[in-house]
Write a protein that holds these residues in place. Structure first.
Motif, PDB file in Angstrom:
ATOM      1  N   LEU A 133       8.845 -10.033 -29.184  1.00  0.00           N
ATOM      2  CA  LEU A 133       8.933  -9.673 -27.768  1.00  0.00           C
ATOM      3  C   LEU A 133      10.013 -10.472 -27.049  1.00  0.00           C
ATOM      4  O   LEU A 133      10.761  -9.940 -26.224  1.00  0.00           O
ATOM      5  CB  LEU A 133       7.582  -9.905 -27.092  1.00  0.00           C
ATOM      6  CG  LEU A 133       7.495  -9.616 -25.600  1.00  0.00           C
ATOM      7  CD1 LEU A 133       7.660  -8.130 -25.331  1.00  0.00           C
ATOM      8  CD2 LEU A 133       6.173 -10.117 -25.020  1.00  0.00           C
ATOM      9  N   VAL A 134      10.117 -11.757 -27.366  1.00  0.00           N
ATOM     10  CA  VAL A 134      11.016 -12.648 -26.628  1.00  0.00           C
ATOM     11  C   VAL A 134      12.447 -12.593 -27.161  1.00  0.00           C
ATOM     12  O   VAL A 134      13.405 -12.727 -26.388  1.00  0.00           O
ATOM     13  CB  VAL A 134      10.481 -14.098 -26.693  1.00  0.00           C
ATOM     14  CG1 VAL A 134      11.439 -15.061 -26.002  1.00  0.00           C
ATOM     15  CG2 VAL A 134       9.102 -14.175 -26.063  1.00  0.00           C
ATOM     16  N   ARG A 135      12.605 -12.396 -28.466  1.00  0.00           N
ATOM     17  CA  ARG A 135      13.931 -12.447 -29.077  1.00  0.00           C
ATOM     18  C   ARG A 135      14.888 -11.473 -28.393  1.00  0.00           C
ATOM     19  O   ARG A 135      14.568 -10.312 -28.145  1.00  0.00           O
ATOM     20  CB  ARG A 135      13.831 -12.106 -30.566  1.00  0.00           C
ATOM     21  CG  ARG A 135      15.155 -12.282 -31.317  1.00  0.00           C
ATOM     22  CD  ARG A 135      15.072 -11.720 -32.727  1.00  0.00           C
ATOM     23  NE  ARG A 135      14.056 -12.397 -33.518  1.00  0.00           N
ATOM     24  CZ  ARG A 135      13.013 -11.792 -34.051  1.00  0.00           C
ATOM     25  NH1 ARG A 135      12.810 -10.501 -33.833  1.00  0.00           N
ATOM     26  NH2 ARG A 135      12.149 -12.470 -34.788  1.00  0.00           N
ATOM     27  N   GLY A 136      16.087 -11.954 -28.064  1.00  0.00           N
ATOM     28  CA  GLY A 136      17.102 -11.117 -27.434  1.00  0.00           C
ATOM     29  C   GLY A 136      16.951 -10.958 -25.942  1.00  0.00           C
ATOM     30  O   GLY A 136      17.679 -10.179 -25.328  1.00  0.00           O
ATOM     31  N   SER A 137      16.005 -11.688 -25.338  1.00  0.00           N
ATOM     32  CA  SER A 137      15.801 -11.594 -23.894  1.00  0.00           C
ATOM     33  C   SER A 137      15.979 -12.973 -23.261  1.00  0.00           C
ATOM     34  O   SER A 137      16.137 -13.973 -23.952  1.00  0.00           O
ATOM     35  CB  SER A 137      14.401 -11.062 -23.578  1.00  0.00           C
ATOM     36  OG  SER A 137      13.419 -12.060 -23.836  1.00  0.00           O
ATOM     37  N   GLU A 138      15.928 -13.005 -21.948  1.00  0.00           N
ATOM     38  CA  GLU A 138      15.954 -14.270 -21.226  1.00  0.00           C
ATOM     39  C   GLU A 138      14.546 -14.771 -20.937  1.00  0.00           C
ATOM     40  O   GLU A 138      14.364 -15.829 -20.348  1.00  0.00           O
ATOM     41  CB  GLU A 138      16.726 -14.096 -19.918  1.00  0.00           C
ATOM     42  CG  GLU A 138      18.201 -13.771 -20.132  1.00  0.00           C
ATOM     43  CD  GLU A 138      18.939 -13.578 -18.818  1.00  0.00           C
ATOM     44  OE1 GLU A 138      18.256 -13.368 -17.779  1.00  0.00           O
ATOM     45  OE2 GLU A 138      20.181 -13.638 -18.821  1.00  0.00           O
ATOM     46  N   GLY A 139      13.562 -14.016 -21.355  1.00  0.00           N
ATOM     47  CA  GLY A 139      12.164 -14.354 -21.139  1.00  0.00           C
ATOM     48  C   GLY A 139      11.327 -13.084 -21.169  1.00  0.00           C
ATOM     49  O   GLY A 139      11.846 -11.976 -20.985  1.00  0.00           O
ATOM     50  N   ALA A 140      10.051 -13.233 -21.433  1.00  0.00           N
ATOM     51  CA  ALA A 140       9.163 -12.073 -21.515  1.00  0.00           C
ATOM     52  C   ALA A 140       7.763 -12.492 -21.109  1.00  0.00           C
ATOM     53  O   ALA A 140       7.433 -13.690 -21.081  1.00  0.00           O
ATOM     54  CB  ALA A 140       9.164 -11.492 -22.930  1.00  0.00           C
TER      55      ALA A 140
END
Length: 454
Positions: free
Chosen positions: A261-268
């Motif tokens: 869920l978190v990978r590749g984002s700035e946060g989740a």
């Protein structure tokens, strides 16, 4: 259009149950006709005004006055519409007044005709009382437009993995489930409803209270325990909190899902809200706080997942299974057998190596349509799909229906097995229990043993 969670891709772990259903509400038809729902617009006589008001407030509708003690007026999220425009609902405060049911019917019809996504979600929650789980990902603005499709796919994959981890935690408290318990975990997620993921940033799932409440409660506790364990590790460097978090439902499957869920984002983050019609589960807060994760949490989550995988011990089992595949490199000696598990372990199939005598027993049992029973250790390596230290391999009797089914399978796949037995000694010592002796002898007397291929 709303899509099932498993539509984007099929993971190898089969994380999403095939029965997962799409969000049941479509779009308004030409001329503003009411949306055609699979269950129809909810019956006003069965709608609790308090539940409708709670759902409208949850989904951002604004209460803008009304007659105190009789009804309230609600408008959709966003800035107020110009006079005479937009949707406005009159919701009675109770069902005690003569016109209460009429007002509810008008409000439900207006919701069905509304183009607001929140209106559809309110109708879903009224039709099927459900706990709502929401995921979101903070995607960098520079790539938000270009990454919509990939982001939606990533969000769907991570969300279904998180739901499966919660369903697995209902089945057992363990650091690594592997292939165990997945059949029943998927069954617990049947009837799940999902909404759209606009721009790959947000996704909503509706988990029916019956039978999904246990999954929602378990997932709520496991996510908060994961957040606390990550905070403890980042503050102290220790992983002891992850060890104790297993009792709350944390596992390698959950840590891997949060990483996805978190990978590749700035946060989740993940938020959960209970179905107003069912109330708050015992021991849970009425309004659970959202759980958020950042890229800085990933090293702790990866390390914890590796620890769960390494530390989960092998399990001693006694498995009853049907032989579905046999293979060995020479006419004699040990061979590899694959069983479809009928009893003894919460896995669909296991692979095991048998010595020459046990391999012959398995071959004869398969030829006469009988499963075998075997004792051994179900190894965590490979996802609890391999049985080692095998012993006490014996054929077992089954009812006629199962025997006929197995014999039919043999006839249909007779060209897909390797040599199962040498045909020189009848059933061999392993048939001393009497289950396959005469039948297996008749097979061996027909001449050279049949050849099987994996």
């Amino acid at each position: 259009m709303h899509r099932p969670m498993g539509e984007y891709d099929d993971c190898a772990d089969g994380a999403t149950p095939p029965a997962t259903r799409p969000h049941p509400v479509g779009t308004a038809g030409p001329g503003g006709d009411a949306v055609r729902l699979p269950w129809g617009v909810p019956d006003p006589a069965r709608v609790d005004p308090a539940v409708l008001g709670a759902l409208l407030g949850r989904h951002g509708w604004q209460r803008r006055g009304g007659a105190a003690g009789r009804y309230s007026r609600w408008t959709p999220p966003g800035p107020p519409a110009p006079p005479g425009g937009g949707t406005s609902l009159l919701v009675p405060d109770t069902t005690a007044f003569p016109d209460s049911e009429d007002l509810l019917a008008e409000a439900l019809t207006a919701l069905a005709r509304s183009a607001a996504p929140s209106a559809r979600e309110v109708l879903v929650s009224l039709a099927v009382p459900s706990d709502e789980i929401r995921w979101w990902r903070e995607v960098p603005e520079a790539v938000a437009g270009a990454a919509g499709w990939a982001g939606a796919e990533r969000l769907h994959t991570a969300a279904r993995q998180i739901l499966l981890a919660g369903a697995l935690a209902v089945r057992a408290n363990t650091g690594y489930h592997g292939a165990r318990h997945r059949r029943r975990a998927r069954a617990a997620l049947e009837g799940l409803l999902v909404g759209p993921a606009p721009g790959g940033r947000e996704l909503a799932a509706f988990v029916p209270v019956e039978p999904g409440r246990a999954v929602a409660v378990r997932l709520h506790r496991a996510l908060h325990a994961t957040r606390e364990a990550v905070d403890y590790q980042r503050a102290t460097g220790g992983y002891e909190a992850f060890d104790t978090a297993v009792e709350a439902g944390v596992s390698r499957e959950l840590t891997e899902a949060v990483i996805a869920l978190v990978r590749g984002s700035e946060g989740a983050g993940i938020a959960l809200e209970w179905a107003p019609a069912a109330g708050t589960p015992e021991g849970c807060p009425a309004r659970p706080e959202p759980v958020e994760f950042s890229p800085g949490d990933l090293p702790a989550l990866r390390r914890a997942g590796a620890r769960y995988l390494h530390d989960e011990p092998a399990v001693p089992v006694r498995i009853t299974g049907a032989v579905v595949r046999m293979r060995r490199s020479a006419p004699r000696g040990a061979g590899i057998v694959r069983l479809r598990v009928l009893a003894g372990a919460e896995v669909p199939h296991v692979r095991l190596e048998l010595d020459e005598e046990a391999y012959r027993i398995a071959g004869h049992a398969h030829l006469v349509g009988l499963p075998i029973r075997v004792e051994g250790r179900l190894e965590s390596r490979g996802g609890f799909r391999r049985l080692t230290r095998t012993s006490h391999v014996v054929p077992v009797q089954v009812d006629d229906a199962e025997r006929d089914r197995m014999m039919k399978s043999l006839q249909e796949n007779v060209d897909h097995f390797e040599e199962a037995c040498t045909g020189e000694q009848g059933p061999g010592p392993g048939a001393r229990g009497g289950a396959v002796g005469p039948a297996a002898q008749s097979v061996s007397q027909r001449g050279p043993a049949p050849r099987y291929d994996s």
